[in-house]
Design a protein around this motif. Sequence first.
Motif, PDB file in Angstrom:
ATOM      1  N   TYR A  60       9.149   1.450   7.706  1.00 49.71           N
ATOM      2  CA  TYR A  60      10.283   0.674   7.192  1.00 49.71           C
ATOM      3  C   TYR A  60      10.656  -0.438   8.170  1.00 49.71           C
ATOM      4  O   TYR A  60      11.120  -1.510   7.763  1.00 49.71           O
ATOM      5  CB  TYR A  60      11.483   1.600   6.965  1.00 49.71           C
ATOM      6  CG  TYR A  60      12.642   0.923   6.274  1.00 49.71           C
ATOM      7  CD1 TYR A  60      12.667   0.813   4.889  1.00 49.71           C
ATOM      8  CD2 TYR A  60      13.709   0.406   7.003  1.00 49.71           C
ATOM      9  CE1 TYR A  60      13.732   0.200   4.240  1.00 49.71           C
ATOM     10  CE2 TYR A  60      14.772  -0.213   6.373  1.00 49.71           C
ATOM     11  CZ  TYR A  60      14.779  -0.318   4.984  1.00 49.71           C
ATOM     12  OH  TYR A  60      15.835  -0.949   4.357  1.00 49.71           O
ATOM     13  N   GLU A  96       7.539  -6.801   5.943  1.00 52.84           N
ATOM     14  CA  GLU A  96       7.101  -6.581   4.566  1.00 52.84           C
ATOM     15  C   GLU A  96       5.706  -7.134   4.332  1.00 52.84           C
ATOM     16  O   GLU A  96       5.000  -6.701   3.413  1.00 52.84           O
ATOM     17  CB  GLU A  96       8.097  -7.220   3.589  1.00 52.84           C
ATOM     18  CG  GLU A  96       9.460  -6.548   3.580  1.00 52.84           C
ATOM     19  CD  GLU A  96      10.378  -7.124   2.517  1.00 52.84           C
ATOM     20  OE1 GLU A  96       9.893  -7.906   1.669  1.00 52.84           O
ATOM     21  OE2 GLU A  96      11.573  -6.797   2.517  1.00 52.84           O
ATOM     22  N   THR A 121       3.485  -3.946   5.121  1.00 55.62           N
ATOM     23  CA  THR A 121       3.597  -2.775   4.244  1.00 55.62           C
ATOM     24  C   THR A 121       3.735  -3.111   2.765  1.00 55.62           C
ATOM     25  O   THR A 121       3.511  -2.249   1.910  1.00 55.62           O
ATOM     26  CB  THR A 121       4.823  -1.942   4.655  1.00 55.62           C
ATOM     27  OG1 THR A 121       6.004  -2.741   4.514  1.00 55.62           O
ATOM     28  CG2 THR A 121       4.687  -1.486   6.098  1.00 55.62           C
ATOM     29  N   TRP A 128       6.466  -3.498   1.233  1.00 52.32           N
ATOM     30  CA  TRP A 128       7.627  -2.767   0.733  1.00 52.32           C
ATOM     31  C   TRP A 128       8.746  -3.745   0.379  1.00 52.32           C
ATOM     32  O   TRP A 128       9.016  -4.684   1.118  1.00 52.32           O
ATOM     33  CB  TRP A 128       8.143  -1.802   1.790  1.00 52.32           C
ATOM     34  CG  TRP A 128       7.252  -0.613   2.002  1.00 52.32           C
ATOM     35  CD1 TRP A 128       6.000  -0.431   1.524  1.00 52.32           C
ATOM     36  CD2 TRP A 128       7.568   0.554   2.768  1.00 52.32           C
ATOM     37  NE1 TRP A 128       5.495   0.768   1.929  1.00 52.32           N
ATOM     38  CE2 TRP A 128       6.435   1.403   2.703  1.00 52.32           C
ATOM     39  CE3 TRP A 128       8.673   0.970   3.495  1.00 52.32           C
ATOM     40  CZ2 TRP A 128       6.391   2.641   3.333  1.00 52.32           C
ATOM     41  CZ3 TRP A 128       8.635   2.208   4.135  1.00 52.32           C
ATOM     42  CH2 TRP A 128       7.513   3.034   4.052  1.00 52.32           C
ATOM     43  N   GLU A 145       5.568   7.941   0.503  1.00 54.94           N
ATOM     44  CA  GLU A 145       5.332   6.508   0.316  1.00 54.94           C
ATOM     45  C   GLU A 145       5.879   5.989  -1.005  1.00 54.94           C
ATOM     46  O   GLU A 145       6.187   4.802  -1.145  1.00 54.94           O
ATOM     47  CB  GLU A 145       3.834   6.200   0.422  1.00 54.94           C
ATOM     48  CG  GLU A 145       3.547   4.724   0.626  1.00 54.94           C
ATOM     49  CD  GLU A 145       2.085   4.447   0.891  1.00 54.94           C
ATOM     50  OE1 GLU A 145       1.791   3.551   1.699  1.00 54.94           O
ATOM     51  OE2 GLU A 145       1.224   5.123   0.286  1.00 54.94           O
ATOM     52  N   ALA A 195       8.925   3.820  -1.370  1.00 53.55           N
ATOM     53  CA  ALA A 195       8.883   2.410  -1.004  1.00 53.55           C
ATOM     54  C   ALA A 195       7.946   1.578  -1.862  1.00 53.55           C
ATOM     55  O   ALA A 195       8.208   0.401  -2.101  1.00 53.55           O
ATOM     56  CB  ALA A 195       8.487   2.262   0.462  1.00 53.55           C
ATOM     57  N   GLU A 196       6.845   2.177  -2.337  1.00 51.77           N
ATOM     58  CA  GLU A 196       5.891   1.387  -3.117  1.00 51.77           C
ATOM     59  C   GLU A 196       5.182   2.250  -4.141  1.00 51.77           C
ATOM     60  O   GLU A 196       5.209   3.481  -4.070  1.00 51.77           O
ATOM     61  CB  GLU A 196       4.863   0.716  -2.202  1.00 51.77           C
ATOM     62  CG  GLU A 196       3.930   1.666  -1.493  1.00 51.77           C
ATOM     63  CD  GLU A 196       2.908   0.941  -0.642  1.00 51.77           C
ATOM     64  OE1 GLU A 196       1.818   1.494  -0.434  1.00 51.77           O
ATOM     65  OE2 GLU A 196       3.197  -0.185  -0.178  1.00 51.77           O
TER      66      GLU A 196
END
Length: 283
Positions: free
Chosen positions: A103, A107, A110, A112, A186, A189-190
């Motif tokens: 986190y 971005e 990741t 996210w 996960e 987040a996605e």
Amino acid sequence: MNSLKNILYAIVILLSANTVFAQQTLQPVNFHNLNQTPPSENTLAYSDTPENVNPYNMLILADSTVVQQNAINYPPIKRDYTRLGYDTAMYFGAAVISFGILYAMPESVTNWDKEAMKENGITYKWKQNVKAGPVWDHDDWVLNWVTHPYAGGIYYMTARSSGFTWFESFLYSAFMSTCFWEYGIEAFAEIPSKQDLIITPVVGSAIGEGFFYCKKSILRHDKRVLKSRFLGYTSLVLMDPFNTLLDGLGYQQKVKVQSNVSPVGFNSGTNKAIWGLNLNVQF
């Protein structure tokens, strides 16, 4: 991003090097070249020395005695569900830390959507992602082809080092990578990734089996790689972190094995000792 790649590259290179080193050290041991201490009293099953034994034969007798007491039992002789349970519990603790690290990353690394997570809440985002998946993601190749296979290998080793077969360890890796990570941690987040669902357990299990044989070699050589304890422990931590941590905390399977090769008698006709294998298993 470049620093992250460099760290991951270093890990892969170190694992590859330790794999080669571990295999190179898997060589027959010549006990005649070792500086051995005289056998203790409990080493010899036959302690009464015949008077007609000459000193030369007794020297060979002492030099050839091989004793293996409290040997490392790896892999375990039976499935250790308690160990696997402890390992799985540690995964959940490590997942919280991993989630925080991911986190905190940009971005661009990741992919996210942090703004959506903040506006609608983490639970709402998890439901949306699970319903939308799986999809073909566009993550950096380092994440898809380095970190995920490596994680799959760690999942695999968790079960393999707990006494489970290669197929059972593959199933554990598939379960953890699918339910625990892709549709679990996960997914907050996605959207779950198609390639990760395949690459992590399949490629990871192949890597994990290589880790398994390397770990056996390292443990057989007193946890050393190239006679170095540092390289040995580093390799064990990288290949099987949670089981290595449990062993470091003193966890032991309830089954203990003690074996030794020792003389069990004496043939006065040939003036030679009679050798036998003693095996002691305590439950």
